[in-house]
Write an enzyme that holds these catalytic residues in place. Sequence first.
Site, PDB file in Angstrom:
ATOM      1  N   ASP A  43      21.624   8.597 -27.641  1.00 18.18           N
ATOM      2  CA  ASP A  43      21.037   9.053 -28.897  1.00 18.18           C
ATOM      3  C   ASP A  43      21.018   7.794 -29.705  1.00 18.18           C
ATOM      4  OD1 ASP A  43      20.149  10.396 -31.366  1.00 18.18           O
ATOM      5  OD2 ASP A  43      21.358  11.983 -30.843  1.00 18.18           O
ATOM      6  N   THR A 507      29.544  15.986 -39.849  1.00 17.14           N
ATOM      7  CA  THR A 507      28.736  15.074 -38.897  1.00 17.14           C
ATOM      8  C   THR A 507      27.161  14.938 -39.724  1.00 17.14           C
ATOM      9  OG1 THR A 507      29.697  15.833 -37.157  1.00 17.14           O
ATOM     10  CG2 THR A 507      27.509  14.894 -36.873  1.00 17.14           C
TER      11      THR A 507
END
Length: 597
Positions: A43, A507
């Site tokens: 990612d 996050t």
Amino acid sequence: METTYTKFLFFTGKGGVGKTSLACATAVSLADQGKKVLLISTDPASNLADVLDTEVGNQISPHKALKNLFTININPEVSAEDYRSRVLEPLREMHSPDELKKINEGLSGACTTEIASFDEFSRFITGEERPDSYEIVIFDTAPTGHTLRLLELPAAWDTFLEHNPGGASCIGPSSALKSSKDRYRHVITSLRDSTLTTFYLVSRAETASLKEAARTSLELIDLGMNNQRLLINGVFKTIDKTDPVARKMETMAATQLAALPSDLSRLAVTTFPLLPYNLLGLEKLRSLFDQGLQTQFSTEAHSLSMESQPTFPDLTVLVDELEKDRTSGLIMTMGKGGVGKTILAATIATMLANRGHEVLLTTTDPAAHIQDFINQLTELPATLTVERIDPKWETQRYIDKVVAQKGVNLSLEGKALLLEDLQSPCTEEVAVFHAFSSAIHRAKRQFVVMDTAPTGHTLLLLDTTGSYHREVMKNTGRSSGKITTPYMSLQDSHFARILLISLPETTPMIEAEALQTDLKRAGITPFAWVINQCLSALSGLKDPLLKKRALAEGTIIKTIAETLATQTFAVPYLAESSLLPAMLSFYAHRAQSTQAV
């Protein structure tokens, strides 16, 4: 989840559904069982380090506290720089410094980054990085669109290189690729081998998320990758049945699970509960498979009280500021996948249109969920136009345009060669960029609200924009005062209003902070932060789990408001299946209440 696992495990799905949490929890569980595990992130916006609470770099390294768990980030920028070096090295004796600089600049686009990332990723399948040293290799993949693009690259580049054996393109000379056609075939064969590879489709019990998982499943099947499992994360079960918000949340989740898309109902399904804490660190990750630990962490007292929750202006005030002293401009929602960029873009665009402004609502996200929200409205404002930058359609449109312009005087053979050249995967990047630039240009005459792709895609697009800017300025030889490129438009804080979208969770906040740093480095300053789905903005919560999650939001919201954002806006959590009408109704009712007071 399972008692036996294949060698390679891929966790994929829509952004924000919990791929990283589930991939990390699985890696920790297998490592606890004594297996030697390698966890890889492909990612561009990876946050493995935050979730695992250990240093994760672009070289394989052991976890600081779990020695048989190894991690690595395939950093797109590092991969691209290494690739550019391989391209330039054999050319240094034949070209001048200026020529080498020009070649290097030509290799600065998103296509180069993607092929370089794939080049790195494939090493862990083919054996070059000694995968036999590990019993299990887990891939925490990028959001769905990027992942599928990554998986489609082998066939695309195999075709391109077959027809251009000594060729060059925006990726440079084909000889620069460490990968070969045989290597690509090896990767694809491994991914199609159900005894070797498993794909875990991660979703939430939400329409858009399940729809994305179904699309992913079909596209993987089309690629011959059939060994799939469905993981549904964050399923809410109410504790206090007298809490109306909790009851609605539970009902919505149950309804979605009972009506899985037909393409998913054939898969083995595992569900995971919504927890009142973030899965950060080894013990919290272990709790995902341990109900005893879940109970322990869930019952721990929070130090905050509901009275300490800060309050912030809402979307009505934000729209007031966006339209103040102007009737046009670019508004972009950015942030980690799954934080609500699409619904907020749709809401802001509709609110502006309801005020009489001409508004274009568009998206650069390959998943393109804008239409799903727009379809929830019984009637569109007359001044609202909804479009999508569709990569495949834009590519074909671009090819047709190039052929029409350059193929007029070509022979049949010449046209065939031109079409062959346009089959390069780089063509899609250029086509999407042209559409992106066109949308920016339209923002000079009207409001353009752009829902961007998840963070990694956005940065790659902006990188392309910056490359175009440098090329235009170099080729025109004109001063910046005489020409305005898309990149310069994004740097104009009055013209382009960048909204960083986050959830009140650790996050997403870290992701948005990292994006803000990258944007500022590029001379682009965000206009405001919007914190979406705030339970703490609701009054009268009774359910213990929801109250704990609301209490835990305080620290995150305070950090954003006091240290990260110049302006902060908050959006409450609305437990509604038709979310866009609910959002518009909520703010219309609030505005009426304010006027009445």
